[in-house]
Motif scaffolding. Structure first.
Motif, PDB file in Angstrom:
ATOM      1  N   LYS A 127      60.749  45.950 -67.852  1.00  0.00           N
ATOM      2  CA  LYS A 127      59.707  46.927 -68.119  1.00  0.00           C
ATOM      3  C   LYS A 127      60.050  48.240 -67.428  1.00  0.00           C
ATOM      4  O   LYS A 127      60.800  48.267 -66.444  1.00  0.00           O
ATOM      5  CB  LYS A 127      58.347  46.431 -67.627  1.00  0.00           C
ATOM      6  N   ALA A 128      59.481  49.350 -67.920  1.00  0.00           N
ATOM      7  CA  ALA A 128      59.770  50.664 -67.342  1.00  0.00           C
ATOM      8  C   ALA A 128      58.551  51.568 -67.452  1.00  0.00           C
ATOM      9  O   ALA A 128      57.770  51.476 -68.406  1.00  0.00           O
ATOM     10  CB  ALA A 128      60.956  51.309 -68.047  1.00  0.00           C
ATOM     11  N   ILE A 129      58.405  52.435 -66.442  1.00  0.00           N
ATOM     12  CA  ILE A 129      57.422  53.523 -66.494  1.00  0.00           C
ATOM     13  C   ILE A 129      58.218  54.815 -66.381  1.00  0.00           C
ATOM     14  O   ILE A 129      59.066  54.947 -65.490  1.00  0.00           O
ATOM     15  CB  ILE A 129      56.411  53.416 -65.334  1.00  0.00           C
ATOM     16  N   ILE A 130      57.975  55.756 -67.278  1.00  0.00           N
ATOM     17  CA  ILE A 130      58.805  56.964 -67.325  1.00  0.00           C
ATOM     18  C   ILE A 130      57.977  58.222 -67.073  1.00  0.00           C
ATOM     19  O   ILE A 130      56.758  58.231 -67.235  1.00  0.00           O
ATOM     20  CB  ILE A 130      59.532  57.089 -68.678  1.00  0.00           C
ATOM     21  N   GLY A 131      58.656  59.287 -66.660  1.00  0.00           N
ATOM     22  CA  GLY A 131      58.006  60.567 -66.394  1.00  0.00           C
ATOM     23  C   GLY A 131      57.590  61.270 -67.676  1.00  0.00           C
ATOM     24  O   GLY A 131      58.167  61.054 -68.746  1.00  0.00           O
ATOM     25  N   SER A 132      56.596  62.129 -67.569  1.00  0.00           N
ATOM     26  CA  SER A 132      56.049  62.808 -68.751  1.00  0.00           C
ATOM     27  C   SER A 132      57.057  63.741 -69.404  1.00  0.00           C
ATOM     28  O   SER A 132      57.130  63.838 -70.633  1.00  0.00           O
ATOM     29  CB  SER A 132      54.796  63.594 -68.364  1.00  0.00           C
ATOM     30  N   VAL A 133      57.847  64.453 -68.582  1.00  0.00           N
ATOM     31  CA  VAL A 133      58.852  65.370 -69.145  1.00  0.00           C
ATOM     32  C   VAL A 133      59.938  64.581 -69.863  1.00  0.00           C
ATOM     33  O   VAL A 133      60.362  64.931 -70.978  1.00  0.00           O
ATOM     34  CB  VAL A 133      59.470  66.243 -68.031  1.00  0.00           C
ATOM     35  N   LEU A 134      60.398  63.498 -69.244  1.00  0.00           N
ATOM     36  CA  LEU A 134      61.413  62.646 -69.880  1.00  0.00           C
ATOM     37  C   LEU A 134      60.873  62.055 -71.171  1.00  0.00           C
ATOM     38  O   LEU A 134      61.589  61.994 -72.183  1.00  0.00           O
ATOM     39  CB  LEU A 134      61.813  61.527 -68.916  1.00  0.00           C
ATOM     40  N   ALA A 135      59.610  61.650 -71.177  1.00  0.00           N
ATOM     41  CA  ALA A 135      59.001  61.069 -72.380  1.00  0.00           C
ATOM     42  C   ALA A 135      58.973  62.081 -73.528  1.00  0.00           C
ATOM     43  O   ALA A 135      59.277  61.737 -74.681  1.00  0.00           O
ATOM     44  CB  ALA A 135      57.589  60.595 -72.069  1.00  0.00           C
ATOM     45  N   SER A 136      58.635  63.333 -73.200  1.00  0.00           N
ATOM     46  CA  SER A 136      58.565  64.350 -74.255  1.00  0.00           C
ATOM     47  C   SER A 136      59.945  64.670 -74.826  1.00  0.00           C
ATOM     48  O   SER A 136      60.072  64.986 -76.009  1.00  0.00           O
ATOM     49  CB  SER A 136      57.911  65.622 -73.704  1.00  0.00           C
ATOM     50  N   VAL A 137      60.986  64.586 -73.981  1.00  0.00           N
ATOM     51  CA  VAL A 137      62.349  64.863 -74.454  1.00  0.00           C
ATOM     52  C   VAL A 137      62.877  63.700 -75.288  1.00  0.00           C
ATOM     53  O   VAL A 137      63.479  63.901 -76.354  1.00  0.00           O
ATOM     54  CB  VAL A 137      63.292  65.138 -73.260  1.00  0.00           C
ATOM     55  N   LEU A 138      62.650  62.485 -74.814  1.00  0.00           N
ATOM     56  CA  LEU A 138      63.188  61.312 -75.505  1.00  0.00           C
ATOM     57  C   LEU A 138      62.432  60.983 -76.791  1.00  0.00           C
ATOM     58  O   LEU A 138      63.034  60.651 -77.818  1.00  0.00           O
ATOM     59  CB  LEU A 138      63.143  60.090 -74.583  1.00  0.00           C
ATOM     60  N   PHE A 139      61.098  61.072 -76.739  1.00  0.00           N
ATOM     61  CA  PHE A 139      60.284  60.570 -77.846  1.00  0.00           C
ATOM     62  C   PHE A 139      59.617  61.653 -78.686  1.00  0.00           C
ATOM     63  O   PHE A 139      59.008  61.337 -79.713  1.00  0.00           O
ATOM     64  CB  PHE A 139      59.213  59.616 -77.298  1.00  0.00           C
ATOM     65  N   LYS A 140      59.706  62.927 -78.233  1.00  0.00           N
ATOM     66  CA  LYS A 140      59.077  64.024 -78.983  1.00  0.00           C
ATOM     67  C   LYS A 140      57.606  63.714 -79.231  1.00  0.00           C
ATOM     68  O   LYS A 140      56.833  63.577 -78.324  1.00  0.00           O
ATOM     69  CB  LYS A 140      59.828  64.282 -80.294  1.00  0.00           C
ATOM     70  N   GLU A 141      57.227  63.573 -80.489  1.00  0.00           N
ATOM     71  CA  GLU A 141      55.839  63.330 -80.857  1.00  0.00           C
ATOM     72  C   GLU A 141      55.501  61.847 -80.933  1.00  0.00           C
ATOM     73  O   GLU A 141      54.343  61.469 -81.141  1.00  0.00           O
ATOM     74  CB  GLU A 141      55.516  63.986 -82.206  1.00  0.00           C
ATOM     75  N   GLU A 142      56.485  60.974 -80.772  1.00  0.00           N
ATOM     76  CA  GLU A 142      56.248  59.538 -80.855  1.00  0.00           C
ATOM     77  C   GLU A 142      55.482  59.038 -79.634  1.00  0.00           C
ATOM     78  O   GLU A 142      55.574  59.616 -78.553  1.00  0.00           O
ATOM     79  CB  GLU A 142      57.570  58.767 -80.928  1.00  0.00           C
ATOM     80  N   ASN A 143      54.757  57.938 -79.828  1.00  0.00           N
ATOM     81  CA  ASN A 143      54.109  57.271 -78.701  1.00  0.00           C
ATOM     82  C   ASN A 143      55.162  56.431 -77.988  1.00  0.00           C
ATOM     83  O   ASN A 143      55.736  55.505 -78.575  1.00  0.00           O
ATOM     84  CB  ASN A 143      52.979  56.376 -79.213  1.00  0.00           C
TER      85      ASN A 143
END
Length: 420
Positions: free
Chosen positions: A166-182
């Motif tokens: 399992k992983a918890i990721i940072g908000s900036v990393l999430a926006s770069v990796l997933f763009k608009e995806e959940n």
């Protein structure tokens, strides 16, 4: 009493009006004086604001480490002094099993967490982000570190202990990796292993001592035990311990030291081969830095004010020379020394005050655009405004006193016969 107060107010209003009329008649001289004091006040207030912002940022970062937290590591946070360098060579890294034993034996700690960190590439689909901070920690990480989860959840105790991917990721990393995806329940790949995203940290910004959680990935330590060697300096292994409510940090430190020496079987006569670090160590070191910074601000501002003061004094001496005949006439008509002195002193203070206010307006503009260019919170506080105004008034009084006194002491006959 009322009549006396009315007389005083009338006197100062007359001298003030006279000073204003003088400034109107000598617009160029007044403008040149304003430039000097505007630059002076702008310089000193900007210096104070930047230094205050730096100090606030540093203190906030230190406070984020926790006032009731101790960090057990191989190396101390403070080097040098009376501590021989060779003693550092006997130190060894902390281990995850030591954290478990400390948690079992400590009666003064609320939570004990083992953590290590490194940098690795993170992949999702066809995207790859290089050098992402990875944090590997045991379950109590959420109790010893301050953070908020914006989406999803924290690890369950079973996930932390069983080695669930399992992983918890940072908000900036999430926006770069997933763009608009959940990002929740999506699979990210780290060193060939897939981890399911169960949470996203709330955006918090970076600190002085770390880069925050915005770009990081938090993983259960048990899930990465076969991927990394936790007993290496490269991963900076750390045991983080939080004191129970009401427990003094000194008492916790003493207990932890005794327990860890027992775990490592260190003989009574031997030195500790570990370091117990606290936020107060950094605070003490930075207190000296803050003193130097404040002194630098005073020196820089002092030079600006000194130049500003000389400028006003020179302008006022010229003003006295130009108005020598007028001063003689005023004194011949009965004007007292205090009136002449107040007239020129008010003029100097008015000049200085107007320049100071203009300088503060320029400071406000500089802050507005400066915050867009640098990653620093800048603010023009009421204290800064009052400081600028007080400095302006004081500089006006000091710079204008000598010219005003020379004008007040003029002989009326000689003044009226002057060629100026």
């Amino acid at each position: 009493m009322k009549h006396k107060l009315t007389t005083i107010l009338h006197f100062y209003s007359e001298t003030f009006i006279s000073a204003v009329e003088s400034l109107k008649l000598n617009k160029l001289r007044a403008f040149l004086s304003l430039i000097g004091i505007t630059i002076g006040i702008f310089s000193i207030i900007i210096v104070f604001i930047v230094l205050d912002s730096m100090e606030k940022s540093i203190r906030t970062s230190i406070e984020s480490l926790g006032s009731n937290i101790v960090y057990i590591q191989k190396w101390p946070w403070e080097f040098g002094g009376d501590y021989p360098w060779w003693k550092y060579l006997i130190c060894s890294v902390v281990k995850i099993n030591e954290a478990n034993k400390l948690a079992e034996r400590s009666s003064l700690s609320e939570a004990v967490c083992f953590m290590s960190k490194t940098m690795r590439n993170v992949n999702y689909s066809s995207k790859e982000i290089e050098n992402v901070p990875l944090l590997m920690a045991t379950h109590d990480f959420d109790k010893v570190c301050n953070f908020e989860i914006e989406k999803g959840r924290y690890f369950t105790e079973i996930e932390s202990k069983s080695g669930a991917k399992k992983a918890i990721i940072g908000s900036v990393l999430a926006s770069v990796l997933f763009k608009e995806e959940n990002p929740l329940n999506k699979q990210i790949v780290i060193m060939g292993s897939r981890f399911s995203v169960v949470g996203v940290f709330k955006k918090e910004g970076t600190g002085i001592f770390d880069q925050g959680m915005d770009n990081a990935v938090l993983l259960p330590a048990s899930a990465t035990r076969f991927m990394f060697d936790f007993e290496t300096d490269m991963l900076d292994p750390t045991i983080i311990i939080k004191a129970k409510k009401g427990i003094q940090l000194e008492d916790l430190t003493s207990e932890i030291k005794t327990i860890l020496r027992s775990i490592r079987r260190i003989r009574p006569a031997d030195e500790d081969n570990f370091a117990i670090n606290k936020a107060s160590q950094i605070t003490q070191g930075f207190n000296e830095v803050f003193k130097v910074i404040d002194l630098a601000g005073i020196i820089i501002g002092g030079f600006s004010i000194l130049v500003e003061g000389f400028g006003i004094a020179n302008i006022m001496f010229v003003s006295v020379k130009e108005r020598t005949k007028l001063i003689g006439i005023q004194k011949a008509l009965g004007a007292k020394k205090i009136f002449i002195l107040s007239q020129f002193l008010n003029e100097a203070v008015l000049l200085s005050l107007i320049g100071g206010i203009v300088g503060l307006l320029f400071v406000r503009v500089a802050i507005f655009y400066g915050e867009k260019l640098v990653d620093m919170s800048l603010s023009l506080t009421l204290e800064n405004i009052l400081t600028g105004i007080i400095i302006s008034v004081v500089v006006g009084i000091i710079s204008g006193f000598a010219p005003a006194r020379s004008a007040a002491k003029l002989n009326p006959v000689e003044a009226m016969n002057s060629n100026f």
